[in-house]
Design a protein around this motif. Structure first.
Motif, PDB file in Angstrom:
ATOM      1  N   ILE A 133       0.858  -1.178   0.000  1.00  0.00           N
ATOM      2  CA  ILE A 133       0.000   0.000   0.000  1.00  0.00           C
ATOM      3  C   ILE A 133       0.897   1.232   0.000  1.00  0.00           C
ATOM      4  O   ILE A 133       1.828   1.327   0.807  1.00  0.00           O
ATOM      5  CB  ILE A 133      -0.917   0.013   1.237  1.00  0.00           C
ATOM      6  CG1 ILE A 133      -1.872  -1.179   1.226  1.00  0.00           C
ATOM      7  CG2 ILE A 133      -1.697   1.318   1.320  1.00  0.00           C
ATOM      8  CD1 ILE A 133      -2.884  -1.157   0.124  1.00  0.00           C
ATOM      9  N   LYS A 374      -6.409   6.351   1.954  1.00  0.00           N
ATOM     10  CA  LYS A 374      -6.334   4.975   2.430  1.00  0.00           C
ATOM     11  C   LYS A 374      -7.150   4.839   3.716  1.00  0.00           C
ATOM     12  O   LYS A 374      -7.296   5.784   4.493  1.00  0.00           O
ATOM     13  CB  LYS A 374      -4.890   4.555   2.674  1.00  0.00           C
ATOM     14  CG  LYS A 374      -3.989   4.705   1.451  1.00  0.00           C
ATOM     15  CD  LYS A 374      -4.553   3.989   0.240  1.00  0.00           C
ATOM     16  CE  LYS A 374      -3.689   4.191  -0.990  1.00  0.00           C
ATOM     17  NZ  LYS A 374      -4.315   3.617  -2.207  1.00  0.00           N
ATOM     18  N   TYR A 391     -11.058  -6.713   5.787  1.00  0.00           N
ATOM     19  CA  TYR A 391     -10.597  -6.613   4.400  1.00  0.00           C
ATOM     20  C   TYR A 391     -11.761  -6.781   3.426  1.00  0.00           C
ATOM     21  O   TYR A 391     -11.818  -6.111   2.394  1.00  0.00           O
ATOM     22  CB  TYR A 391      -9.487  -7.621   4.133  1.00  0.00           C
ATOM     23  CG  TYR A 391      -8.153  -7.141   4.660  1.00  0.00           C
ATOM     24  CD1 TYR A 391      -7.487  -6.100   4.019  1.00  0.00           C
ATOM     25  CD2 TYR A 391      -7.579  -7.687   5.792  1.00  0.00           C
ATOM     26  CE1 TYR A 391      -6.279  -5.623   4.503  1.00  0.00           C
ATOM     27  CE2 TYR A 391      -6.377  -7.219   6.283  1.00  0.00           C
ATOM     28  CZ  TYR A 391      -5.727  -6.184   5.633  1.00  0.00           C
ATOM     29  OH  TYR A 391      -4.544  -5.702   6.121  1.00  0.00           O
ATOM     30  N   ASP A 396      -7.823  -1.028   3.921  1.00  0.00           N
ATOM     31  CA  ASP A 396      -6.512  -1.199   3.291  1.00  0.00           C
ATOM     32  C   ASP A 396      -5.532  -1.879   4.238  1.00  0.00           C
ATOM     33  O   ASP A 396      -4.606  -2.561   3.797  1.00  0.00           O
ATOM     34  CB  ASP A 396      -5.939   0.156   2.871  1.00  0.00           C
ATOM     35  CG  ASP A 396      -6.696   0.757   1.693  1.00  0.00           C
ATOM     36  OD1 ASP A 396      -6.794   0.084   0.647  1.00  0.00           O
ATOM     37  OD2 ASP A 396      -7.199   1.886   1.827  1.00  0.00           O
ATOM     38  N   ARG A 469      -5.844  -8.939   0.692  1.00  0.00           N
ATOM     39  CA  ARG A 469      -6.333  -7.651   0.183  1.00  0.00           C
ATOM     40  C   ARG A 469      -7.213  -7.812  -1.059  1.00  0.00           C
ATOM     41  O   ARG A 469      -7.818  -6.835  -1.514  1.00  0.00           O
ATOM     42  CB  ARG A 469      -5.154  -6.711  -0.115  1.00  0.00           C
ATOM     43  CG  ARG A 469      -4.519  -6.126   1.135  1.00  0.00           C
ATOM     44  CD  ARG A 469      -3.717  -4.866   0.868  1.00  0.00           C
ATOM     45  NE  ARG A 469      -3.324  -4.261   2.130  1.00  0.00           N
ATOM     46  CZ  ARG A 469      -2.132  -4.412   2.699  1.00  0.00           C
ATOM     47  NH1 ARG A 469      -1.198  -5.124   2.082  1.00  0.00           N
ATOM     48  NH2 ARG A 469      -1.865  -3.842   3.854  1.00  0.00           N
TER      49      ARG A 469
END
Length: 505
Positions: A133, A374, A391, A396, A469
């Motif tokens: 990320i 985010k 998730y 994130d 993710r």
């Protein structure tokens, strides 16, 4: 006469005298307690039932321990039940945390999460590494990470020195980041070499002027440290939304007072909000101001209750331009945290993460800001199923405080605010701290992260995706009041924005 018989007679005589003395002493104590109880006027129970009434308080004190160890079932304790604590403990110790003979958890209560397994799950050899990320790409020093569980905000003060050291070394070894909490940056946060998220609370501990405002020079000094990767402006936290941090005077040691910039052995009570932030315009101004000094990603943390202000803020971001947006939002659950807090706030104020996380994600999507901002979340997420749900809902990354406390050896004695923590985690009593070896506990921290990652991947692969993710809302279902489950994407349908994003001029 036999000398042995004489010696035995003397010993028996001595023991008899000692017994009479002890009985007399005990009787005298009973009389003293009786007189004290019957003459005092503050406690009706002790006045009406002298001596015997004292047992009520003894049994009340011991009751929580007896319930935990002897009477409570594996799945019925709060805030965390024995099954949850055992999972973390076994994971942290590197033990076998598989179970036999079927689940002990009922799958019918409302809100139960059920992941939807795929008929053709992802093969282990087809699994991919969890993608990283990138936070704050427009800043001079953006932060990129790929950890899927991180250490949530717990300050030095709320935690002991050996506990912070263990988290620092453990987070570095596990490859996750460590949030300082609002108590400022201690050398023990940096000692292990972990990436640091510096939290700025309402009292600005560690970066404050003498009158409690933000000190730009101190902020720049902290931002100059390579380990400090992001800044989190705390608006509120789960344990006490609408009220600032509370550190009892007994825990404000001279060292902690120096780091925070306050007086020692006085209650450390933070303002219930940032005095200079009274609306979304001032919030965005302050985020931009901190980011200009730090040159690193800046976001904010909040418990969600009212949410109209988020829509107002997102509108303001569109008016100003995309660069004005916070780099991340950390959403905390309204059902409590690790430190001292008023019970009405901990019990009844603020939405839980189950409701607030999908709501915020949907608002970001509706305003076309989901890629720019985010979303991190925290709040009682200590097992793979709970983190996996987050998730699916759109997070994130996930932060945990109490999960890592259990990894350090917490036994849920509920003494975090008393300076009497028996495991040395939340006390500054050196005798109690002695039982916590930072290097040993750092290994447990790493094991916890590794096991969480492994089991999250197991859930993801079972659902047919390559990494956690990639989980989406249709990968899990939520049990309803009629006993049937409903897909999460039906409860919170995906939203696509029609808003266009313009850069700031």
């Amino acid at each position: 006469m036999n000398p042995f018989s004489m010696l035995t007679s003397e010993v028996l005589g001595y023991l008899s005298s000692l017994f009479v003395f002890v009985v007399g002493l005990f009787a005298l104590l009973i009389v003293v307690l009786f007189l004290r109880d019957i003459t005092q006027t503050k406690d009706a129970i002790r006045r009406n039932y002298p001596v015997i009434g004292r047992f009520r308080y003894l049994f009340t004190t011991l009751g929580e321990f007896f319930r935990q160890y002897f009477f409570a079932q594996d799945r019925e304790e709060l805030p965390f039940n024995r099954a949850e604590r055992d999972w973390v403990n076994l994971s942290a110790s590197g033990g076998d945390n598989t179970v036999a003979f079927g689940s002990t958890r009922s799958l019918t209560p409302v809100g139960t999460v059920i992941f939807i397994n795929c008929p053709f799950p992802t093969l282990d050899e087809d699994a991919v590494e969890t993608p990283s990320i990138l936070v704050g790409p427009a800043t001079r020093h953006p932060y990129e990470f790929n950890s899927i569980i991180n250490v949530s905000a717990m300050s030095f003060g709320a935690l002991s020195k050996p506990a912070v050291r263990a988290l620092s070394f453990g987070a570095k070894s596990a490859g996750c980041w460590l949030n300082t909490g609002e108590g400022g940056l201690a050398p023990y946060h940096l000692e292990g070499g972990a990436d640091i998220v510096f939290q700025i609370g309402t009292a600005k501990y560690g970066v404050r002027t003498s009158d409690g405002m933000l000190d730009d020079a101190k902020l720049a000094e902290v931002a100059g440290l390579a380990q400090v990767r992001m800044f989190e402006l705390k608006l509120s936290q789960g344990a006490k939304p609408g009220k600032g941090g509370i550190l009892p005077a007994v825990k404000v040691t001279p060292e902690i007072a120096k780091i925070r910039g306050i007086a020692a052995y006085r209650d450390s009570i933070s303002p219930n909000r940032h005095p200079e932030i009274g609306n979304v315009t001032e919030l965005l101004d302050r985020i931009g101001y901190i980011r200009a000094i730090a040159q690193k990603p800046v976001g904010f943390k909040s418990v969600i209750g009212a949410y109209g202000w988020l829509e107002t803020m997102f509108e303001e971001i569109h008016r100003r331009g995309i660069e004005s947006a916070p780099d991340f939002i950390t959403i905390d659950s309204g059902d409590g945290g690790t430190g001292a807090a008023p019970m009405p706030l901990m019990d009844n104020v603020g939405l839980t993460i189950r409701e607030s996380l999908p709501m915020v994600v949907d608002l970001l999507c509706a305003y076309g800001l989901r890629d720019r901002i985010k979303v991190f979340c925290s709040g009682k997420l200590i097992t793979p199923a709970e983190v996996g749900w987050a998730y699916c809902a759109g997070a994130d990354s996930v932060n945990s405080a109490r999960g890592f406390m259990f990894a350090l050896g917490c036994i849920q004695s509920l003494k975090c605010n008393k300076n009497t923590c028996p495991t040395g985690i939340t006390t500054h009593d050196l005798r109690l701290q002695r039982g916590l070896n930072p290097m040993d506990k750092a290994v447990r921290v790493k094991n916890f992260v590794d096991k969480m990652t492994k089991d999250l991947n197991t859930i993801a692969h079972s659902c047919g995706v390559g990494h956690p993710r990639a989980l989406k809302r249709f990968h899990c279902r939520i049990v309803q009041s009629n006993g049937r489950s409903v897909p999460l994407d039906e409860l919170y349908p995906p939203i696509r924005s029609t808003r266009s994003i313009r850069p700031a001029i």
